[in-house]
Scaffold this motif. Structure first.
Motif, PDB file in Angstrom:
ATOM      1  N   LEU A 204      64.433 106.865  11.897  1.00 54.78           N
ATOM      2  CA  LEU A 204      65.173 105.910  11.070  1.00 54.78           C
ATOM      3  C   LEU A 204      66.637 106.308  10.941  1.00 54.78           C
ATOM      4  O   LEU A 204      67.536 105.470  11.070  1.00 54.78           O
ATOM      5  CB  LEU A 204      64.526 105.798   9.684  1.00 54.78           C
ATOM      6  N   LEU A 205      66.899 107.586  10.717  1.00 57.35           N
ATOM      7  CA  LEU A 205      68.287 108.049  10.602  1.00 57.35           C
ATOM      8  C   LEU A 205      69.060 107.805  11.890  1.00 57.35           C
ATOM      9  O   LEU A 205      70.221 107.401  11.860  1.00 57.35           O
ATOM     10  CB  LEU A 205      68.322 109.531  10.246  1.00 57.35           C
ATOM     11  N   TYR A 206      68.423 108.066  13.032  1.00 57.38           N
ATOM     12  CA  TYR A 206      69.103 107.828  14.307  1.00 57.38           C
ATOM     13  C   TYR A 206      69.389 106.342  14.504  1.00 57.38           C
ATOM     14  O   TYR A 206      70.419 105.975  15.057  1.00 57.38           O
ATOM     15  CB  TYR A 206      68.277 108.368  15.481  1.00 57.38           C
ATOM     16  N   GLN A 207      68.497 105.484  14.049  1.00 60.62           N
ATOM     17  CA  GLN A 207      68.728 104.048  14.186  1.00 60.62           C
ATOM     18  C   GLN A 207      69.840 103.586  13.262  1.00 60.62           C
ATOM     19  O   GLN A 207      70.683 102.782  13.643  1.00 60.62           O
ATOM     20  CB  GLN A 207      67.448 103.267  13.874  1.00 60.62           C
ATOM     21  N   VAL A 208      69.868 104.094  12.037  1.00 59.66           N
ATOM     22  CA  VAL A 208      70.857 103.653  11.050  1.00 59.66           C
ATOM     23  C   VAL A 208      72.230 104.258  11.329  1.00 59.66           C
ATOM     24  O   VAL A 208      73.238 103.550  11.365  1.00 59.66           O
ATOM     25  CB  VAL A 208      70.387 104.003   9.623  1.00 59.66           C
ATOM     26  N   LEU A 209      72.281 105.572  11.507  1.00 60.40           N
ATOM     27  CA  LEU A 209      73.567 106.253  11.648  1.00 60.40           C
ATOM     28  C   LEU A 209      74.047 106.349  13.089  1.00 60.40           C
ATOM     29  O   LEU A 209      75.241 106.443  13.334  1.00 60.40           O
ATOM     30  CB  LEU A 209      73.473 107.658  11.049  1.00 60.40           C
ATOM     31  N   GLY A 210      73.145 106.380  14.013  1.00 57.73           N
ATOM     32  CA  GLY A 210      73.523 106.501  15.415  1.00 57.73           C
ATOM     33  C   GLY A 210      73.548 107.944  15.872  1.00 57.73           C
ATOM     34  O   GLY A 210      73.820 108.860  15.099  1.00 57.73           O
ATOM     35  N   GLU A 211      73.252 108.120  17.127  1.00 57.57           N
ATOM     36  CA  GLU A 211      73.171 109.463  17.701  1.00 57.57           C
ATOM     37  C   GLU A 211      74.508 110.192  17.662  1.00 57.57           C
ATOM     38  O   GLU A 211      74.568 111.396  17.448  1.00 57.57           O
ATOM     39  CB  GLU A 211      72.674 109.360  19.141  1.00 57.57           C
ATOM     40  N   GLU A 212      75.602 109.452  17.845  1.00 56.31           N
ATOM     41  CA  GLU A 212      76.911 110.101  17.883  1.00 56.31           C
ATOM     42  C   GLU A 212      77.288 110.718  16.547  1.00 56.31           C
ATOM     43  O   GLU A 212      78.031 111.689  16.484  1.00 56.31           O
ATOM     44  CB  GLU A 212      78.007 109.142  18.358  1.00 56.31           C
ATOM     45  N   ARG A 213      76.781 110.184  15.443  1.00 53.23           N
ATOM     46  CA  ARG A 213      77.087 110.759  14.132  1.00 53.23           C
ATOM     47  C   ARG A 213      76.147 111.895  13.771  1.00 53.23           C
ATOM     48  O   ARG A 213      76.521 112.783  13.013  1.00 53.23           O
ATOM     49  CB  ARG A 213      77.020 109.680  13.058  1.00 53.23           C
ATOM     50  N   LEU A 214      74.919 111.872  14.291  1.00 55.46           N
ATOM     51  CA  LEU A 214      73.952 112.911  13.953  1.00 55.46           C
ATOM     52  C   LEU A 214      73.952 114.061  14.945  1.00 55.46           C
ATOM     53  O   LEU A 214      73.689 115.187  14.590  1.00 55.46           O
ATOM     54  CB  LEU A 214      72.538 112.308  13.874  1.00 55.46           C
ATOM     55  N   GLY A 215      74.237 113.780  16.175  1.00 53.32           N
ATOM     56  CA  GLY A 215      74.225 114.818  17.194  1.00 53.32           C
ATOM     57  C   GLY A 215      72.815 115.107  17.677  1.00 53.32           C
ATOM     58  O   GLY A 215      71.828 114.706  17.080  1.00 53.32           O
ATOM     59  N   THR A 216      72.752 115.808  18.771  1.00 51.95           N
ATOM     60  CA  THR A 216      71.478 116.196  19.354  1.00 51.95           C
ATOM     61  C   THR A 216      71.585 117.647  19.789  1.00 51.95           C
ATOM     62  O   THR A 216      72.679 118.223  19.835  1.00 51.95           O
ATOM     63  CB  THR A 216      71.141 115.346  20.593  1.00 51.95           C
ATOM     64  N   SER A 217      70.483 118.247  20.113  1.00 56.01           N
ATOM     65  CA  SER A 217      70.524 119.628  20.597  1.00 56.01           C
ATOM     66  C   SER A 217      71.285 119.699  21.918  1.00 56.01           C
ATOM     67  O   SER A 217      72.019 120.651  22.168  1.00 56.01           O
ATOM     68  CB  SER A 217      69.117 120.198  20.747  1.00 56.01           C
ATOM     69  N   ARG A 218      71.151 118.665  22.749  1.00 60.03           N
ATOM     70  CA  ARG A 218      71.897 118.634  24.011  1.00 60.03           C
ATOM     71  C   ARG A 218      73.402 118.544  23.730  1.00 60.03           C
ATOM     72  O   ARG A 218      74.203 119.241  24.362  1.00 60.03           O
ATOM     73  CB  ARG A 218      71.456 117.447  24.856  1.00 60.03           C
ATOM     74  N   GLY A 219      73.772 117.701  22.773  1.00 58.64           N
ATOM     75  CA  GLY A 219      75.182 117.578  22.414  1.00 58.64           C
ATOM     76  C   GLY A 219      75.734 118.866  21.834  1.00 58.64           C
ATOM     77  O   GLY A 219      76.855 119.275  22.151  1.00 58.64           O
ATOM     78  N   ASN A 220      74.948 119.515  20.984  1.00 60.87           N
ATOM     79  CA  ASN A 220      75.378 120.786  20.406  1.00 60.87           C
ATOM     80  C   ASN A 220      75.548 121.843  21.485  1.00 60.87           C
ATOM     81  O   ASN A 220      76.505 122.633  21.445  1.00 60.87           O
ATOM     82  CB  ASN A 220      74.369 121.263  19.364  1.00 60.87           C
TER      83      ASN A 220
END
Length: 74
Positions: free
Chosen positions: A29-45
């Protein structure tokens, strides 16, 4: 290992299943609401860490070149 004939085994209850399901649904739900770019991912980190390492390596090389140039002037 086999159980003897006539002996019943107890079914185990996984008490961690409901919290994991709730957490999983919350994260989706958080990924849908906020988006991946705002939450980040382990790959992004991991990619950010790689980029930071490269930047530090460039900075170290610059300092080494400046020190070598300063030593050459002496």
């Amino acid at each position: 290992m086999s159980t003897p004939v006539g002996v019943q085994t107890r079914a185990t209850l996984d008490i961690t299943a409901p919290p994991r399901a709730v957490l999983s649904a919350t994260v989706r739900l958080l990924y849908q609401v906020l988006g991946e770019e705002r939450l980040g991912t382990s790959r992004g980190n991991a990619w950010e860490a790689v980029c930071a390492d490269r930047e530090r390596a460039v900075a170290r090389a610059d300092v080494q070149r400046m020190l070598a140039a300063a030593r050459a002037l002496r």
